[in-house]
Design an enzyme around this catalytic site. Structure first.
Site, PDB file in Angstrom:
ATOM      1  N   LYS A 178       0.286  -1.513  -0.125  1.00  0.00           N
ATOM      2  CA  LYS A 178      -0.103   0.179   0.455  1.00  0.00           C
ATOM      3  C   LYS A 178       1.415   1.029   0.470  1.00  0.00           C
ATOM      4  O   LYS A 178       0.505   2.420  -0.718  1.00  0.00           O
ATOM      5  CB  LYS A 178      -1.223  -0.258   1.043  1.00  0.00           C
ATOM      6  CG  LYS A 178      -1.879  -0.769   1.010  1.00  0.00           C
ATOM      7  CD  LYS A 178      -2.760  -0.711   3.050  1.00  0.00           C
ATOM      8  CE  LYS A 178      -2.168  -0.640   3.905  1.00  0.00           C
ATOM      9  NZ  LYS A 178      -1.529  -2.333   3.977  1.00  0.00           N
TER      10      LYS A 178
ATOM     11  N   ARG B 256      11.269  -6.132   4.193  1.00  0.00           N
ATOM     12  CA  ARG B 256      11.311  -5.568   4.530  1.00  0.00           C
ATOM     13  C   ARG B 256      11.822  -4.764   6.103  1.00  0.00           C
ATOM     14  O   ARG B 256      12.381  -3.995   6.055  1.00  0.00           O
ATOM     15  CB  ARG B 256       9.867  -4.881   5.020  1.00  0.00           C
ATOM     16  CG  ARG B 256       9.361  -2.926   5.225  1.00  0.00           C
ATOM     17  CD  ARG B 256       8.255  -2.951   5.520  1.00  0.00           C
ATOM     18  NE  ARG B 256       7.392  -3.574   5.907  1.00  0.00           N
ATOM     19  CZ  ARG B 256       5.376  -2.552   5.973  1.00  0.00           C
ATOM     20  NH1 ARG B 256       5.226  -2.380   4.911  1.00  0.00           N
ATOM     21  NH2 ARG B 256       4.743  -3.780   6.824  1.00  0.00           N
TER      22      ARG B 256
ATOM     23  N   ARG C 195      -9.613   1.302   8.935  1.00  0.00           N
ATOM     24  CA  ARG C 195      -9.677  -0.022   8.892  1.00  0.00           C
ATOM     25  C   ARG C 195     -10.979  -0.814  10.094  1.00  0.00           C
ATOM     26  O   ARG C 195     -10.173  -1.634  10.753  1.00  0.00           O
ATOM     27  CB  ARG C 195      -8.437   0.271  10.092  1.00  0.00           C
ATOM     28  CG  ARG C 195      -6.942  -0.180   8.945  1.00  0.00           C
ATOM     29  CD  ARG C 195      -5.664  -0.523  10.555  1.00  0.00           C
ATOM     30  NE  ARG C 195      -4.808  -1.130  10.196  1.00  0.00           N
ATOM     31  CZ  ARG C 195      -3.929  -0.372   9.260  1.00  0.00           C
ATOM     32  NH1 ARG C 195      -2.988   0.244   9.457  1.00  0.00           N
ATOM     33  NH2 ARG C 195      -2.208  -1.256   9.198  1.00  0.00           N
TER      34      ARG C 195
ATOM     35  N   ARG D  48      -1.553  -8.982  13.443  1.00  0.00           N
ATOM     36  CA  ARG D  48      -1.946  -7.735  12.338  1.00  0.00           C
ATOM     37  C   ARG D  48      -2.798  -8.712  11.326  1.00  0.00           C
ATOM     38  O   ARG D  48      -4.485  -7.602  11.379  1.00  0.00           O
ATOM     39  CB  ARG D  48      -1.147  -7.089  11.723  1.00  0.00           C
ATOM     40  CG  ARG D  48      -0.026  -6.610  13.073  1.00  0.00           C
ATOM     41  CD  ARG D  48       1.201  -6.412  12.644  1.00  0.00           C
ATOM     42  NE  ARG D  48       1.305  -4.810  11.328  1.00  0.00           N
ATOM     43  CZ  ARG D  48       2.765  -5.073  10.053  1.00  0.00           C
ATOM     44  NH1 ARG D  48       4.002  -5.990  10.968  1.00  0.00           N
ATOM     45  NH2 ARG D  48       2.764  -4.589   9.310  1.00  0.00           N
TER      46      ARG D  48
ATOM     47  N   ARG E 107      10.925  -1.100  11.960  1.00  0.00           N
ATOM     48  CA  ARG E 107       9.723  -1.195  12.489  1.00  0.00           C
ATOM     49  C   ARG E 107       9.507  -2.310  13.530  1.00  0.00           C
ATOM     50  O   ARG E 107       9.885  -3.453  13.210  1.00  0.00           O
ATOM     51  CB  ARG E 107       8.536  -1.413  11.341  1.00  0.00           C
ATOM     52  CG  ARG E 107       7.546  -0.526  11.197  1.00  0.00           C
ATOM     53  CD  ARG E 107       6.748  -0.606  10.206  1.00  0.00           C
ATOM     54  NE  ARG E 107       6.314  -1.046  10.007  1.00  0.00           N
ATOM     55  CZ  ARG E 107       4.672  -0.981   9.634  1.00  0.00           C
ATOM     56  NH1 ARG E 107       4.977  -0.609   8.563  1.00  0.00           N
ATOM     57  NH2 ARG E 107       3.846  -1.603  10.356  1.00  0.00           N
TER      58      ARG E 107
HETATM   59  P1  AMP Z   1       0.678   0.309   8.926  1.00  0.00           P
HETATM   60  O1  AMP Z   1       1.530   1.078   8.791  1.00  0.00           O
HETATM   61  O2  AMP Z   1      -0.965   0.851   8.538  1.00  0.00           O
HETATM   62  O3  AMP Z   1       0.613  -0.652   8.843  1.00  0.00           O
HETATM   63  O4  AMP Z   1       0.329   0.615  10.897  1.00  0.00           O
HETATM   64  C1  AMP Z   1       0.610   0.177  12.215  1.00  0.00           C
HETATM   65  C2  AMP Z   1       0.141  -0.758  13.033  1.00  0.00           C
HETATM   66  O5  AMP Z   1      -0.638   1.182  13.430  1.00  0.00           O
HETATM   67  C3  AMP Z   1      -1.302  -1.037  13.304  1.00  0.00           C
HETATM   68  O6  AMP Z   1      -0.842  -1.903  13.265  1.00  0.00           O
HETATM   69  C4  AMP Z   1      -2.213  -0.508  14.022  1.00  0.00           C
HETATM   70  O7  AMP Z   1      -1.916  -0.815  15.456  1.00  0.00           O
HETATM   71  C5  AMP Z   1      -1.933   1.035  13.697  1.00  0.00           C
HETATM   72  N1  AMP Z   1      -2.776   1.264  13.515  1.00  0.00           N
HETATM   73  C6  AMP Z   1      -2.606   2.005  11.659  1.00  0.00           C
HETATM   74  N2  AMP Z   1      -3.908   2.729  11.258  1.00  0.00           N
HETATM   75  C7  AMP Z   1      -4.229   2.498  11.921  1.00  0.00           C
HETATM   76  C8  AMP Z   1      -6.358   2.782  11.710  1.00  0.00           C
HETATM   77  N3  AMP Z   1      -6.686   3.310  10.934  1.00  0.00           N
HETATM   78  N4  AMP Z   1      -6.989   2.184  12.995  1.00  0.00           N
HETATM   79  C9  AMP Z   1      -6.144   1.536  13.883  1.00  0.00           C
HETATM   80  N5  AMP Z   1      -5.408   1.423  14.958  1.00  0.00           N
HETATM   81  C10 AMP Z   1      -4.075   1.599  13.450  1.00  0.00           C
END
Ligand code: AMP
Length: 195
Positions: free
Chosen positions: A13, A127, A88, A146, A135
């Site tokens: 993404k 990654r 989400r 996740r 991360r």
């Molecule tokens: P990402 O980088 O998009 O994979 O997000 C990393 C982490 O951030 C996720 O595993 C969640 O813990 C948190 N997170 C990111 N976006 C959201 C969202 N829209 N709602 C809830 N948690 C989020």
């Protein structure tokens, strides 16, 4: 033009959103990046967020809705934005519709990157290697959690947008260039001319 990109962790993404940002002069809004920046500030909120993210869980809807509400009303989103990581959950999707409705704006395209789950662990491992483990949630154990959250809370958001006729599924297993070409053909617009 306002776009949402969906897909499980590691689907690509962020990579595609960055390309769209450059190509169409849209603002890339990655909620994950915003949260990680709060975590690295070591604020009290950042410490709480870190423990949720490291457990592979979702941050509360209230926090996320406020975060995105502050972003989409900024001048840098006037030409349009790409949401990467939001919404989400169903309440997040409904809140997004409400806030855009108040601004007389709307979502124009919803793209879903579909990826074979078995491939995701390799992608996340790569990654982690490429970013030097930047991360702390990029590991096999947290990835499984996740993915569980994605299946339980995020996948049910897709029919919400399908019902609005906005959803387009893309084979995220193709090479990056081909995924980009497919997205561009879906958006079906000429990139703005550079002055
Ligand atoms: P990402 O980088 O998009 O994979 O997000 C990393 C982490 O951030 C996720 O595993 C969640 O813990 C948190 N997170 C990111 N976006 C959201 C969202 N829209 N709602 C809830 N948690 C989020």
């Amino acid at each position: 033009m306002n776009i949402i990109i969906f897909g499980p962790p590691g689907a690509g993404k962020g990579t595609q959103a960055e390309r769209l940002q450059d190509l169409y002069n849209l603002k890339h809004l990655s909620t994950g990046d915003m949260l990680r920046s709060e975590v690295s500030s070591c604020s009290e909120l950042g410490l709480k967020l870190k423990s949720i993210m490291d457990a592979g869980q979702l941050v509360s809807d209230d926090i996320m809705i406020e975060l995105i509400g502050n972003c989409v009303s900024q001048p840098d989103c006037e030409n349009g934005f790409i949401l990467d990581g939001f919404p989400r959950t169903i309440p997040q999707a409904q809140a997004l519709d409400d806030m855009l409705g108040h601004m007389a704006r709307k979502i124009d395209h919803v793209l879903v990157l579909e990826v074979d789950e078995n491939a995701l662990i390799d992608r996340i491992r790569n990654r982690a290697k490429e970013t030097g483990g930047a991360r702390s949630d990029d590991n096999e154990e947290v990835l499984k959690k996740r993915l569980g959250e994605y299946r339980a809370k995020t996948a049910p958001v897709l029919p919400y947008f399908e019902g609005k006729g906005l959803l387009r599924k893309i084979d995220g297993m193709m090479p990056i260039e081909k995924v980009s070409a497919k997205i561009e053909s879906i958006l079906n617009i000429e990139p703005p001319k550079k002055h």
